[in-house]
Scaffold this motif. Structure first.
Motif, PDB file in Angstrom:
ATOM      1  N   LEU A 108     -12.836  -2.698   3.385  1.00 51.40           N
ATOM      2  CA  LEU A 108     -12.154  -2.033   4.878  1.00 51.40           C
ATOM      3  C   LEU A 108     -11.527  -3.603   5.534  1.00 51.40           C
ATOM      4  O   LEU A 108     -10.601  -3.635   5.809  1.00 51.40           O
ATOM      5  CB  LEU A 108     -12.036  -0.986   5.408  1.00 51.40           C
ATOM      6  CG  LEU A 108     -12.005   0.588   4.510  1.00 51.40           C
ATOM      7  CD1 LEU A 108     -12.770   1.440   5.786  1.00 51.40           C
ATOM      8  CD2 LEU A 108     -10.671   0.654   4.460  1.00 51.40           C
ATOM      9  N   VAL A 109     -12.579  -3.797   5.454  1.00 48.29           N
ATOM     10  CA  VAL A 109     -12.230  -4.829   6.839  1.00 48.29           C
ATOM     11  C   VAL A 109     -11.644  -6.181   5.898  1.00 48.29           C
ATOM     12  O   VAL A 109     -10.631  -7.136   6.912  1.00 48.29           O
ATOM     13  CB  VAL A 109     -14.169  -5.757   7.213  1.00 48.29           C
ATOM     14  CG1 VAL A 109     -14.021  -6.785   7.881  1.00 48.29           C
ATOM     15  CG2 VAL A 109     -14.976  -4.936   8.036  1.00 48.29           C
ATOM     16  N   VAL A 110     -12.145  -6.530   4.832  1.00 46.51           N
ATOM     17  CA  VAL A 110     -11.232  -7.057   3.879  1.00 46.51           C
ATOM     18  C   VAL A 110     -10.397  -6.860   3.823  1.00 46.51           C
ATOM     19  O   VAL A 110      -9.215  -8.361   3.965  1.00 46.51           O
ATOM     20  CB  VAL A 110     -12.487  -7.772   2.599  1.00 46.51           C
ATOM     21  CG1 VAL A 110     -10.902  -8.323   1.636  1.00 46.51           C
ATOM     22  CG2 VAL A 110     -13.344  -8.376   2.920  1.00 46.51           C
ATOM     23  N   THR A 111      -9.267  -5.955   3.429  1.00 46.05           N
ATOM     24  CA  THR A 111      -7.668  -5.412   3.330  1.00 46.05           C
ATOM     25  C   THR A 111      -7.620  -5.389   4.751  1.00 46.05           C
ATOM     26  O   THR A 111      -5.986  -5.729   4.499  1.00 46.05           O
ATOM     27  CB  THR A 111      -7.972  -4.084   2.627  1.00 46.05           C
ATOM     28  OG1 THR A 111      -8.977  -3.206   3.849  1.00 46.05           O
ATOM     29  CG2 THR A 111      -8.449  -4.006   1.202  1.00 46.05           C
ATOM     30  N   ALA A 112      -8.013  -5.588   5.749  1.00 51.17           N
ATOM     31  CA  ALA A 112      -7.680  -5.093   7.130  1.00 51.17           C
ATOM     32  C   ALA A 112      -7.093  -6.068   7.694  1.00 51.17           C
ATOM     33  O   ALA A 112      -6.185  -6.861   8.074  1.00 51.17           O
ATOM     34  CB  ALA A 112      -8.710  -4.280   8.285  1.00 51.17           C
ATOM     35  N   VAL A 113      -8.070  -8.016   7.213  1.00 54.46           N
ATOM     36  CA  VAL A 113      -7.645  -9.158   7.520  1.00 54.46           C
ATOM     37  C   VAL A 113      -6.191  -9.568   6.601  1.00 54.46           C
ATOM     38  O   VAL A 113      -6.653 -10.729   7.635  1.00 54.46           O
ATOM     39  CB  VAL A 113      -9.630  -9.539   7.595  1.00 54.46           C
ATOM     40  CG1 VAL A 113      -9.028 -11.407   7.880  1.00 54.46           C
ATOM     41  CG2 VAL A 113      -9.936  -9.170   8.181  1.00 54.46           C
ATOM     42  N   ARG A 114      -6.667  -9.516   5.695  1.00 52.70           N
ATOM     43  CA  ARG A 114      -5.780  -9.611   4.315  1.00 52.70           C
ATOM     44  C   ARG A 114      -4.077  -9.576   5.070  1.00 52.70           C
ATOM     45  O   ARG A 114      -4.049  -8.559   5.780  1.00 52.70           O
ATOM     46  CB  ARG A 114      -5.663  -9.309   3.314  1.00 52.70           C
ATOM     47  CG  ARG A 114      -7.006  -9.887   2.430  1.00 52.70           C
ATOM     48  CD  ARG A 114      -6.549  -9.743   1.119  1.00 52.70           C
ATOM     49  NE  ARG A 114      -7.875 -10.437   0.821  1.00 52.70           N
ATOM     50  CZ  ARG A 114      -7.592 -10.056  -1.019  1.00 52.70           C
ATOM     51  NH1 ARG A 114      -7.588  -9.084  -1.765  1.00 52.70           N
ATOM     52  NH2 ARG A 114      -8.997 -10.465  -1.365  1.00 52.70           N
TER      53      ARG A 114
END
Length: 115
Positions: A108-114
């Motif tokens: 979720l963090v990786v998808t939110a940061v992208r």
């Protein structure tokens, strides 16, 4: 002698058992001697017969007690092993759930940061 390897654990257990029985027999004989001293009117052969019977009964009672203790120990061991297996399963399930939550959070963090 044959070529089979010696099982030292079994040999030690057998030796310990023999020593335990002999020590118990000695205790029984001493207890029998104390018991028969009260009967001054016994002949030597009567005293010896009573002492031997007393000592045999003493060892027999001790063996019965050891068997009960061994059965109880085996029962408790199986109970504790069952509880341990359950705790291990719960710990593994908790670890797997925690790992899954961490992986999901990281995703979720990786998808939110992208962008």
């Amino acid at each position: 002698m044959d070529d089979r390897p010696i099982d030292t654990g079994a040999l030690i257990n057998e030796l310990e058992g023999h020593l335990l029985v002999e020590a118990t027999l000695g205790e029984g004989r001493r207890a029998a001697g104390r018991f028969t001293r009260r009967f001054e009117w016994l002949t030597d052969s009567q005293r010896a017969e009573i002492e031997e019977g007393f000592a045999e009964q003493y060892v027999s009672l001790a063996r019965d007690s050891w068997r009960r203790t061994a059965r109880r120990a085996a029962h408790l061991r199986s109970e504790y092993e069952e509880v341990y297996r359950g705790l291990r399963r719960r710990l593994l399930a908790t670890f797997l759930c925690g790992t899954a939550v961490l992986v999901l959070a990281a995703a979720l963090v990786v998808t939110a940061v992208r962008p």
